[in-house]
Write a protein that holds these residues in place. Structure first.
Motif, PDB file in Angstrom:
ATOM      1  N   ILE A 196      41.045  35.504  55.423  1.00  0.00           N
ATOM      2  CA  ILE A 196      39.529  35.605  55.088  1.00  0.00           C
ATOM      3  C   ILE A 196      38.564  36.250  55.895  1.00  0.00           C
ATOM      4  O   ILE A 196      37.640  36.873  55.631  1.00  0.00           O
ATOM      5  CB  ILE A 196      39.035  34.062  55.027  1.00  0.00           C
ATOM      6  N   ASP A 197      39.059  36.306  57.260  1.00  0.00           N
ATOM      7  CA  ASP A 197      37.956  36.711  58.229  1.00  0.00           C
ATOM      8  C   ASP A 197      38.571  37.968  59.038  1.00  0.00           C
ATOM      9  O   ASP A 197      37.970  38.923  59.743  1.00  0.00           O
ATOM     10  CB  ASP A 197      37.708  35.620  59.424  1.00  0.00           C
ATOM     11  N   GLU A 198      39.916  37.993  59.485  1.00  0.00           N
ATOM     12  CA  GLU A 198      40.556  39.064  60.184  1.00  0.00           C
ATOM     13  C   GLU A 198      39.921  40.438  60.071  1.00  0.00           C
ATOM     14  O   GLU A 198      39.654  41.244  60.939  1.00  0.00           O
ATOM     15  CB  GLU A 198      42.052  39.162  59.982  1.00  0.00           C
ATOM     16  N   ARG A 199      39.946  40.886  58.737  1.00  0.00           N
ATOM     17  CA  ARG A 199      39.437  42.219  58.664  1.00  0.00           C
ATOM     18  C   ARG A 199      37.969  42.325  57.930  1.00  0.00           C
ATOM     19  O   ARG A 199      37.752  43.632  57.503  1.00  0.00           O
ATOM     20  CB  ARG A 199      40.363  42.853  57.466  1.00  0.00           C
ATOM     21  N   TYR A 200      37.330  41.399  58.083  1.00  0.00           N
ATOM     22  CA  TYR A 200      35.900  41.375  57.568  1.00  0.00           C
ATOM     23  C   TYR A 200      34.957  41.063  58.685  1.00  0.00           C
ATOM     24  O   TYR A 200      35.058  40.326  59.681  1.00  0.00           O
ATOM     25  CB  TYR A 200      35.878  40.411  56.382  1.00  0.00           C
ATOM     26  N   GLN A 201      33.760  41.394  58.350  1.00  0.00           N
ATOM     27  CA  GLN A 201      32.656  41.098  58.951  1.00  0.00           C
ATOM     28  C   GLN A 201      31.417  40.441  58.048  1.00  0.00           C
ATOM     29  O   GLN A 201      31.289  41.105  56.932  1.00  0.00           O
ATOM     30  CB  GLN A 201      31.730  41.769  59.970  1.00  0.00           C
ATOM     31  N   PRO A 202      30.604  39.455  58.495  1.00  0.00           N
ATOM     32  CA  PRO A 202      30.654  38.682  59.582  1.00  0.00           C
ATOM     33  C   PRO A 202      31.837  37.475  59.565  1.00  0.00           C
ATOM     34  O   PRO A 202      32.382  37.360  58.344  1.00  0.00           O
ATOM     35  CB  PRO A 202      29.322  37.995  59.351  1.00  0.00           C
ATOM     36  N   LYS A 203      32.315  37.181  60.643  1.00  0.00           N
ATOM     37  CA  LYS A 203      33.201  35.810  60.460  1.00  0.00           C
ATOM     38  C   LYS A 203      32.683  34.689  60.176  1.00  0.00           C
ATOM     39  O   LYS A 203      31.372  34.316  60.120  1.00  0.00           O
ATOM     40  CB  LYS A 203      33.811  35.686  62.052  1.00  0.00           C
ATOM     41  N   LEU A 204      33.449  33.803  58.965  1.00  0.00           N
ATOM     42  CA  LEU A 204      32.868  32.898  58.423  1.00  0.00           C
ATOM     43  C   LEU A 204      33.442  31.529  58.942  1.00  0.00           C
ATOM     44  O   LEU A 204      32.734  30.386  58.499  1.00  0.00           O
ATOM     45  CB  LEU A 204      33.018  33.121  56.936  1.00  0.00           C
ATOM     46  N   ILE A 205      34.480  31.439  59.242  1.00  0.00           N
ATOM     47  CA  ILE A 205      35.302  30.401  59.570  1.00  0.00           C
ATOM     48  C   ILE A 205      35.238  29.952  61.085  1.00  0.00           C
ATOM     49  O   ILE A 205      35.640  30.829  62.299  1.00  0.00           O
ATOM     50  CB  ILE A 205      36.739  30.237  59.302  1.00  0.00           C
ATOM     51  N   HIS A 206      34.379  28.927  61.674  1.00  0.00           N
ATOM     52  CA  HIS A 206      34.194  28.720  62.971  1.00  0.00           C
ATOM     53  C   HIS A 206      34.744  27.262  63.458  1.00  0.00           C
ATOM     54  O   HIS A 206      34.531  26.205  62.866  1.00  0.00           O
ATOM     55  CB  HIS A 206      32.523  28.769  63.262  1.00  0.00           C
ATOM     56  N   THR A 207      35.265  27.420  64.827  1.00  0.00           N
ATOM     57  CA  THR A 207      35.634  26.086  65.258  1.00  0.00           C
ATOM     58  C   THR A 207      34.584  25.574  66.128  1.00  0.00           C
ATOM     59  O   THR A 207      33.935  26.081  66.753  1.00  0.00           O
ATOM     60  CB  THR A 207      36.792  26.448  66.155  1.00  0.00           C
ATOM     61  N   MET A 208      34.453  24.249  65.952  1.00  0.00           N
ATOM     62  CA  MET A 208      33.187  23.688  66.528  1.00  0.00           C
ATOM     63  C   MET A 208      33.711  22.591  67.510  1.00  0.00           C
ATOM     64  O   MET A 208      33.700  21.251  67.151  1.00  0.00           O
ATOM     65  CB  MET A 208      32.052  22.880  65.300  1.00  0.00           C
ATOM     66  N   GLY A 209      34.083  22.971  68.756  1.00  0.00           N
ATOM     67  CA  GLY A 209      34.632  22.324  69.687  1.00  0.00           C
ATOM     68  C   GLY A 209      35.686  21.679  69.221  1.00  0.00           C
ATOM     69  O   GLY A 209      36.699  22.063  68.327  1.00  0.00           O
ATOM     70  N   THR A 210      35.900  20.333  69.586  1.00  0.00           N
ATOM     71  CA  THR A 210      37.089  19.502  69.196  1.00  0.00           C
ATOM     72  C   THR A 210      36.510  18.517  67.885  1.00  0.00           C
ATOM     73  O   THR A 210      37.505  17.846  67.364  1.00  0.00           O
ATOM     74  CB  THR A 210      37.351  18.412  70.359  1.00  0.00           C
ATOM     75  N   VAL A 211      35.333  18.918  67.254  1.00  0.00           N
ATOM     76  CA  VAL A 211      35.109  18.212  66.213  1.00  0.00           C
ATOM     77  C   VAL A 211      35.531  18.419  65.067  1.00  0.00           C
ATOM     78  O   VAL A 211      36.281  17.681  64.354  1.00  0.00           O
ATOM     79  CB  VAL A 211      33.571  18.222  66.178  1.00  0.00           C
ATOM     80  N   GLY A 212      35.756  19.716  64.681  1.00  0.00           N
ATOM     81  CA  GLY A 212      36.163  20.250  63.450  1.00  0.00           C
ATOM     82  C   GLY A 212      35.748  21.719  63.256  1.00  0.00           C
ATOM     83  O   GLY A 212      35.713  22.529  64.062  1.00  0.00           O
ATOM     84  N   TYR A 213      35.532  22.290  61.607  1.00  0.00           N
ATOM     85  CA  TYR A 213      35.335  23.386  61.535  1.00  0.00           C
ATOM     86  C   TYR A 213      34.163  23.796  60.422  1.00  0.00           C
ATOM     87  O   TYR A 213      33.797  22.580  59.886  1.00  0.00           O
ATOM     88  CB  TYR A 213      36.531  23.972  60.914  1.00  0.00           C
ATOM     89  N   GLN A 214      33.700  24.828  60.321  1.00  0.00           N
ATOM     90  CA  GLN A 214      32.518  24.919  59.697  1.00  0.00           C
ATOM     91  C   GLN A 214      32.702  26.469  59.133  1.00  0.00           C
ATOM     92  O   GLN A 214      33.140  27.421  59.465  1.00  0.00           O
ATOM     93  CB  GLN A 214      31.211  25.128  60.577  1.00  0.00           C
ATOM     94  N   LEU A 215      32.282  26.476  57.677  1.00  0.00           N
ATOM     95  CA  LEU A 215      32.190  27.762  56.992  1.00  0.00           C
ATOM     96  C   LEU A 215      30.773  28.255  56.854  1.00  0.00           C
ATOM     97  O   LEU A 215      30.140  27.485  56.078  1.00  0.00           O
ATOM     98  CB  LEU A 215      32.926  27.585  55.478  1.00  0.00           C
ATOM     99  N   ALA A 216      30.311  29.216  57.664  1.00  0.00           N
ATOM    100  CA  ALA A 216      28.942  29.756  57.556  1.00  0.00           C
ATOM    101  C   ALA A 216      28.711  30.990  57.960  1.00  0.00           C
ATOM    102  O   ALA A 216      29.816  31.454  58.738  1.00  0.00           O
ATOM    103  CB  ALA A 216      28.085  28.771  58.271  1.00  0.00           C
ATOM    104  N   VAL A 217      27.756  31.626  57.909  1.00  0.00           N
ATOM    105  CA  VAL A 217      27.224  32.890  58.294  1.00  0.00           C
ATOM    106  C   VAL A 217      26.441  32.395  59.404  1.00  0.00           C
ATOM    107  O   VAL A 217      25.178  32.005  59.306  1.00  0.00           O
ATOM    108  CB  VAL A 217      26.419  33.834  57.441  1.00  0.00           C
ATOM    109  N   LEU A 218      26.817  32.638  60.662  1.00  0.00           N
ATOM    110  CA  LEU A 218      26.061  32.237  62.037  1.00  0.00           C
ATOM    111  C   LEU A 218      25.209  33.367  62.409  1.00  0.00           C
ATOM    112  O   LEU A 218      25.634  34.409  62.363  1.00  0.00           O
ATOM    113  CB  LEU A 218      26.974  31.769  62.860  1.00  0.00           C
ATOM    114  N   ALA A 219      23.920  33.137  62.886  1.00  0.00           N
ATOM    115  CA  ALA A 219      23.005  34.194  63.337  1.00  0.00           C
ATOM    116  C   ALA A 219      23.621  34.630  65.004  1.00  0.00           C
ATOM    117  O   ALA A 219      24.353  33.745  65.529  1.00  0.00           O
ATOM    118  CB  ALA A 219      21.709  33.685  63.659  1.00  0.00           C
ATOM    119  N   ASP A 220      23.483  35.687  65.093  1.00  0.00           N
ATOM    120  CA  ASP A 220      23.883  36.367  66.333  1.00  0.00           C
ATOM    121  C   ASP A 220      23.245  35.797  67.607  1.00  0.00           C
ATOM    122  O   ASP A 220      21.866  35.550  67.442  1.00  0.00           O
ATOM    123  CB  ASP A 220      23.809  37.953  66.245  1.00  0.00           C
TER     124      ASP A 220
END
Length: 220
Positions: A196-220
């Protein structure tokens, strides 16, 4: 809509039950964790509101029992304001965490938001940036390019997309996608990112510490 409120402060519980009743909800009250467990085992609820410090069975333990039974939305309503407590609640599978003192209006908004969202979402399609997910046909594309996913990868992506912008706890992912086997999550996330992310921008899958994961477009 039927709510379960597990709260050992009788005055607060009665006030909240009155408020929810006046806004169209049916509310069952449990003064302790053991009674809460009995209600959960005997009834079906659209949402559960939990305190943490409960006699008999604490909120953490009751949440774990609820998660073993399904994906009913759970909102913690508690004075436990330490960040460790909030993280623990999310890691165990809570959907929201509201601190006391609070206003009833804020609680009502959060409850309605969780009820609209539901445990897994019901949309037929999701669009996040240039990522398109067709749930009906189980097709995924990004930037117009088709992406092939395994059934489990698609289920994981659908869960993240159904709650896009929210941090999805590892325990919730484990219970809904991996039969409570949390050891498979990191490998599955890595594989999904590579597609999903390796060849694309912006990155969409984010690790949120030890809590879990988020699918989102994050602001720079």
């Amino acid at each position: 809509m039927r709510l379960l409120l597990v709260e050992n402060d009788a005055n607060l519980a009665n006030l909240l039950a009155k408020g929810f009743g006046e806004t169209g909800f049916t509310v069952d009250l449990a003064p302790n964790g053991l009674t809460g467990r009995h209600f959960v085992e005997e009834q079906t609820y659209d949402l559960v509101i939990l305190d943490v410090m409960l006699p008999g069975l604490n909120g953490w333990q009751l949440l774990q029992l609820i998660r073993k039974r399904g994906t009913t939305p759970v909102l913690f309503l508690t004075a436990r304001d330490a960040i460790e407590d909030r993280l623990r609640g999310l890691e165990l599978g809570a959907d929201d965490y509201l601190l006391k003192p609070f206003t009833f209006d804020e609680l009502l908004v959060r409850v309605r938001t969780l009820l609209r969202r539901g445990p897994t979402g019901t949309a037929d399609t999701y669009v996040i940036a240039d990522l398109d997910i067709d749930v009906q046909r189980q097709r995924v594309s990004r930037g117009g390019q088709r992406i092939s996913l395994s059934d489990q990868e698609f289920e994981l992506l659908q869960l993240l997309a159904s709650r896009q912008g929210d941090v999805i706890s590892r325990s919730l992912i484990a219970s809904q996608v991996f039969n409570n086997d949390s050891h498979k999550i990191e490998i599955a996330i890595h594989r999904l990112r590579s597609k999903i992310d390796e060849r694309y921008q912006p990155k969409l899958i984010h690790t949120m510490g030890t809590v879990g994961y988020q699918l989102a477009v994050l602001a720079d």
